[in-house]
Design an enzyme around this catalytic site. Structure first.
Site, PDB file in Angstrom:
ATOM      1  N   ILE A  34      -1.346  -1.486  -5.708  1.00 20.57           N
ATOM      2  CA  ILE A  34      -2.121  -1.979  -6.851  1.00 20.57           C
ATOM      3  C   ILE A  34      -2.358  -0.857  -7.860  1.00 20.57           C
ATOM      4  O   ILE A  34      -3.008  -1.062  -8.864  1.00 20.57           O
ATOM      5  CB  ILE A  34      -3.486  -2.581  -6.417  1.00 20.57           C
ATOM      6  CG1 ILE A  34      -4.245  -1.600  -5.511  1.00 20.57           C
ATOM      7  CG2 ILE A  34      -3.275  -3.898  -5.710  1.00 20.57           C
ATOM      8  CD1 ILE A  34      -5.665  -2.031  -5.193  1.00 20.57           C
TER       9      ILE A  34
ATOM     10  N   GLY B  82       0.829  -1.218   0.000  1.00 15.55           N
ATOM     11  CA  GLY B  82       0.000   0.000   0.000  1.00 15.55           C
ATOM     12  C   GLY B  82       0.851   1.251   0.000  1.00 15.55           C
ATOM     13  O   GLY B  82       0.508   2.280   0.591  1.00 15.55           O
ATOM     14  N   GLY B  83       1.969   1.184  -0.731  1.00 14.27           N
ATOM     15  CA  GLY B  83       3.001   2.217  -0.621  1.00 14.27           C
ATOM     16  C   GLY B  83       2.731   3.511  -1.363  1.00 14.27           C
ATOM     17  O   GLY B  83       3.497   4.461  -1.225  1.00 14.27           O
ATOM     18  N   LEU B  84       1.635   3.575  -2.130  1.00 10.90           N
ATOM     19  CA  LEU B  84       1.372   4.821  -2.872  1.00 10.90           C
ATOM     20  C   LEU B  84       0.353   5.711  -2.172  1.00 10.90           C
ATOM     21  O   LEU B  84      -0.151   6.658  -2.766  1.00 10.90           O
ATOM     22  CB  LEU B  84       0.892   4.503  -4.289  1.00 10.90           C
ATOM     23  CG  LEU B  84       1.928   3.817  -5.188  1.00 10.90           C
ATOM     24  CD1 LEU B  84       1.362   3.642  -6.597  1.00 10.90           C
ATOM     25  CD2 LEU B  84       3.232   4.609  -5.246  1.00 10.90           C
TER      26      LEU B  84
ATOM     27  N   TYR C  89     -13.213   0.345   9.881  1.00  7.40           N
ATOM     28  CA  TYR C  89     -11.775   0.621   9.953  1.00  7.40           C
ATOM     29  C   TYR C  89     -11.246   0.309  11.359  1.00  7.40           C
ATOM     30  O   TYR C  89     -10.260  -0.417  11.533  1.00  7.40           O
ATOM     31  CB  TYR C  89     -11.559   2.100   9.606  1.00  7.40           C
ATOM     32  CG  TYR C  89     -10.133   2.591   9.681  1.00  7.40           C
ATOM     33  CD1 TYR C  89      -9.130   2.029   8.909  1.00  7.40           C
ATOM     34  CD2 TYR C  89      -9.800   3.671  10.511  1.00  7.40           C
ATOM     35  CE1 TYR C  89      -7.823   2.515   8.963  1.00  7.40           C
ATOM     36  CE2 TYR C  89      -8.508   4.166  10.559  1.00  7.40           C
ATOM     37  CZ  TYR C  89      -7.520   3.583   9.783  1.00  7.40           C
ATOM     38  OH  TYR C  89      -6.236   4.063   9.830  1.00  7.40           O
TER      39      TYR C  89
ATOM     40  N   ILE D 293      -2.196  11.790  10.686  1.00  7.28           N
ATOM     41  CA  ILE D 293      -0.869  12.167  10.198  1.00  7.28           C
ATOM     42  C   ILE D 293      -0.992  13.310   9.191  1.00  7.28           C
ATOM     43  O   ILE D 293      -1.827  13.274   8.281  1.00  7.28           O
ATOM     44  CB  ILE D 293      -0.145  10.957   9.545  1.00  7.28           C
ATOM     45  CG1 ILE D 293      -0.101   9.772  10.531  1.00  7.28           C
ATOM     46  CG2 ILE D 293       1.253  11.360   9.098  1.00  7.28           C
ATOM     47  CD1 ILE D 293       0.588  10.057  11.860  1.00  7.28           C
TER      48      ILE D 293
HETATM   49  N1  LIG Z   1      -2.618   8.618   7.315  1.00  3.56           N
HETATM   50  C1  LIG Z   1      -3.011   8.610   8.585  1.00  3.56           C
HETATM   51  O1  LIG Z   1      -3.395   9.634   9.168  1.00  3.56           O
HETATM   52  C2  LIG Z   1      -2.982   7.312   9.343  1.00  3.56           C
HETATM   53  C3  LIG Z   1      -3.272   7.332  10.718  1.00  3.56           C
HETATM   54  C4  LIG Z   1      -3.306   6.122  11.407  1.00  3.56           C
HETATM   55  C5  LIG Z   1      -2.985   4.942  10.774  1.00  3.56           C
HETATM   56  N2  LIG Z   1      -2.689   4.957   9.445  1.00  3.56           N
HETATM   57  C6  LIG Z   1      -2.403   3.681   8.793  1.00  3.56           C
HETATM   58  O2  LIG Z   1      -1.208   3.777   8.046  1.00  3.56           O
HETATM   59  C7  LIG Z   1      -1.332   2.992   6.857  1.00  3.56           C
HETATM   60  C8  LIG Z   1      -1.007   3.869   5.646  1.00  3.56           C
HETATM   61  O3  LIG Z   1      -1.923   4.935   5.654  1.00  3.56           O
HETATM   62  P1  LIG Z   1      -2.080   5.916   4.404  1.00  3.56           P
HETATM   63  O4  LIG Z   1      -2.623   7.174   4.968  1.00  3.56           O
HETATM   64  O5  LIG Z   1      -0.857   5.932   3.590  1.00  3.56           O
HETATM   65  O6  LIG Z   1      -3.269   5.174   3.630  1.00  3.56           O
HETATM   66  P2  LIG Z   1      -3.823   5.529   2.157  1.00  3.56           P
HETATM   67  O7  LIG Z   1      -5.285   5.288   2.177  1.00  3.56           O
HETATM   68  O8  LIG Z   1      -3.341   6.852   1.729  1.00  3.56           O
HETATM   69  O9  LIG Z   1      -3.098   4.418   1.262  1.00  3.56           O
HETATM   70  C9  LIG Z   1      -3.454   3.067   1.326  1.00  3.56           C
HETATM   71  C10 LIG Z   1      -2.939   2.365   0.096  1.00  3.56           C
HETATM   72  O10 LIG Z   1      -3.391   1.003   0.131  1.00  3.56           O
HETATM   73  C11 LIG Z   1      -3.543   0.613  -1.208  1.00  3.56           C
HETATM   74  N3  LIG Z   1      -4.408  -0.581  -1.326  1.00  3.56           N
HETATM   75  C12 LIG Z   1      -5.746  -0.651  -1.309  1.00  3.56           C
HETATM   76  N4  LIG Z   1      -6.145  -1.929  -1.560  1.00  3.56           N
HETATM   77  C13 LIG Z   1      -5.027  -2.660  -1.731  1.00  3.56           C
HETATM   78  C14 LIG Z   1      -4.774  -4.019  -2.034  1.00  3.56           C
HETATM   79  N5  LIG Z   1      -5.777  -4.905  -2.226  1.00  3.56           N
HETATM   80  N6  LIG Z   1      -3.486  -4.440  -2.152  1.00  3.56           N
HETATM   81  C15 LIG Z   1      -2.466  -3.568  -1.976  1.00  3.56           C
HETATM   82  N7  LIG Z   1      -2.640  -2.258  -1.703  1.00  3.56           N
HETATM   83  C16 LIG Z   1      -3.913  -1.807  -1.587  1.00  3.56           C
HETATM   84  C17 LIG Z   1      -4.157   1.823  -1.904  1.00  3.56           C
HETATM   85  O11 LIG Z   1      -3.981   1.755  -3.302  1.00  3.56           O
HETATM   86  C18 LIG Z   1      -3.418   2.970  -1.230  1.00  3.56           C
HETATM   87  O12 LIG Z   1      -2.343   3.417  -2.005  1.00  3.56           O
HETATM   88  C19 LIG Z   1      -2.744   2.431   6.855  1.00  3.56           C
HETATM   89  O13 LIG Z   1      -2.714   1.105   7.332  1.00  3.56           O
HETATM   90  C20 LIG Z   1      -3.485   3.315   7.814  1.00  3.56           C
HETATM   91  O14 LIG Z   1      -4.519   2.637   8.464  1.00  3.56           O
HETATM   92  C21 LIG Z   1      -2.679   6.105   8.715  1.00  3.56           C
HETATM   93  C1  LIG Z   2      -6.581   8.590  12.062  1.00  4.72           C
HETATM   94  C2  LIG Z   2      -6.313   7.764  10.845  1.00  4.72           C
HETATM   95  O1  LIG Z   2      -6.415   6.423  11.077  1.00  4.72           O
HETATM   96  C3  LIG Z   2      -6.818   8.237   9.530  1.00  4.72           C
HETATM   97  N1  LIG Z   2      -6.168   9.472   9.164  1.00  4.72           N
HETATM   98  C4  LIG Z   2      -8.307   8.433   9.489  1.00  4.72           C
HETATM   99  O2  LIG Z   2      -8.743   9.517   9.779  1.00  4.72           O
HETATM  100  O3  LIG Z   2      -9.017   7.525   9.180  1.00  4.72           O
END
Ligand SMILES: NC(=O)c1ccc[n+]([C@@H]2O[C@H](COP(=O)([O-])OP(=O)(O)OC[C@H]3O[C@@H](n4cnc5c(N)ncnc54)[C@H](O)[C@@H]3O)[C@@H](O)[C@H]2O)c1
Ligand SMILES: C[C@@H](O)[C@H](N)C(=O)O
Length: 369
Positions: A85, A58-60, A191, A221
């Site tokens: 993906i 899920g690196g993008l 979630y 974040i």
């Molecule tokens: N961004 C935040 O504020 C925040 C806060 C708490 C936790 N997190 C956690 O950190 C992680 C990364 O967060 P993010 O903000 O980069 O999420 P994001 O939603 O920006 O990115 C998630 C990525 O997962 C990919 N994805 C979806 N289905 C997929 C599949 N079947 N196979 C492979 N990849 C798939 C998407 O294409 C997307 O690029 C997540 O697990 C999220 O729950 C994020």
């Molecule tokens: C807090 C975190 O998990 C995410 N940024 C959300 O709001 O869903």
């Protein structure tokens, strides 16, 4: 017979109180993807002088590219593979190894881990809180079924596994100010439910099979050069863009909504630090990490110090507001600070200065062109 012999070999390790990982995970279930009995569950562990070979799923999304940049600086460009993906933008594709990986495809995952001799896995694929409520069945598949694949591939190949959890893993019956590591967790979003499941499954695999599972509960974040993927805390990213570009912002949460937040550099550094922490220093496998807590009103006041004409208005989104009202207001991360020395660098004033500098310079470049 083989299965019974293996069951007998499962024992308790006196040092960590966890079960020794002699039983390959896929043997236990009735999974159609069972592994041949003579499969070699080779430990892909690396010596202290080697660098880990890293895969990020899920690196993008909002966080993955920044994590890849940080890890590549530390472990070398070619030792860190970014996957998703979706199709990567040019600058990401040319910045280091990128590979297609759908976490719902177990064979594809295993092939990537084997062919690239992966030793560390950062599992970032997920559907976030707001978008998850809009598509519950996809969120359930990606966040729960996908996690099962990740846990199994990590256990089978002896990977060190990082899975982020979130403030969203708590709910309205949790203590909200502050929220400690261990308390009631009854979230009301798919979630949140999937993240509690991830915490518990990861810890179960750790104690049952010795999986080196590490998990941080991130706050919301905030990042300058990547967009959020459909969460409840997204407003705290968008506000900077709109303030710099238009001098005003319409907020989808109420003015008084207090949530824990963190600047992306702190978040990614915490992630690397907990992955590098000696196992003996970790008294738990899932930690809260925190930096600051603010409301939209307080954030707007801080923005106003830099953009005197800035105006904030409110047009509340009922789904996001209900979610935010059930989440922690402030995170207690004292265990992370005590066990592995977690310390944040960015408080609200530094966050606002950094974000507006980024967007301000971008806006000036755009105006000049
Ligand atoms: N961004 C935040 O504020 C925040 C806060 C708490 C936790 N997190 C956690 O950190 C992680 C990364 O967060 P993010 O903000 O980069 O999420 P994001 O939603 O920006 O990115 C998630 C990525 O997962 C990919 N994805 C979806 N289905 C997929 C599949 N079947 N196979 C492979 N990849 C798939 C998407 O294409 C997307 O690029 C997540 O697990 C999220 O729950 C994020
Ligand atoms: C807090 C975190 O998990 C995410 N940024 C959300 O709001 O869903």
């Amino acid at each position: 017979m083989l299965f019974i012999r293996m069951l007998r070999r499962v024992g308790q390790s006196p040092a960590c109180g966890c079960w020794t990982p002699v039983l390959p995970v896929r043997f236990l279930g009735i999974s159609p993807r069972q592994i041949p009995a003579d499969a070699n569950f080779h430990s892909a562990s690396f010596s202290d002088t080697d660098h880990p070979r890293v895969l990020i799923t899920g690196g993008l999304g909002q966080l993955g590219v920044g994590l890849a940049n940080l890890l590549r600086k530390r472990f070398g460009k070619d030792n860190v593979i970014l996957s998703d993906i979706r199709k990567p933008p040019d600058h990401v594709f040319h910045s280091g190894p990128f590979i297609y990986s759908d976490i719902l495809d177990y064979k594809n995952l295993r092939e990537i881990v084997v062919n690239n001799r992966i030793t560390w896995l950062f599992h970032y694929s997920a559907l976030l809180s707001a978008i998850g409520e809009a598509n519950v069945s996809l969120a359930r598949a990606v966040n729960i079924t996908g996690l099962h694949n990740i846990l199994d591939v990590a256990a089978e190949h002896n990977l060190r596994l990082f899975v982020p959890s979130t403030i969203g893993a708590f709910g309205p019956t949790s203590p909200r100010n502050p929220t400690p590591d261990l308390c009631i967790q009854r979230p009301r979003t798919i979630y949140g439910v999937s993240k509690v499941h991830a915490e518990l499954m990861g810890e179960y695999y750790h104690y049952r099979y010795g999986l080196d599972f590490r998990c941080l509960r991130y706050p919301g974040i905030i990042s300058a050069d990547s967009q959020p993927g459909g969460g409840t805390t997204d407003y705290a990213v968008q506000i900077f863009h709109d303030a710099a570009k238009h001098g005003k912002f319409e907020c989808n949460l109420e003015a008084r909504t207090r949530l824990p937040m963190m600047y992306i550099d702190d978040c990614l550094r915490a992630t690397l630090e907990v992955m590098e922490a000696p196992a003996e220093s970790l008294s738990m496998r899932t930690y809260n990490v925190s930096a600051m807590s603010f409301t939209p009103e307080e954030l707007a006041q801080e923005v106003l110090k830099h953009v005197p004409e800035f105006q904030i208005t409110y047009n509340v989104d009922a789904v996001r507001q209900a979610i935010a009202d059930s989440w922690p207001m402030k995170f207690d991360d004292s265990n992370a600070r005590k066990d592995w020395g977690w310390k944040h660098d960015f408080d609200l004033p530094e966050l606002v200065t950094t974000m507006l500098n980024f967007h301000g310079s971008e806006t000036r470049v755009a105006q000049a062109n």
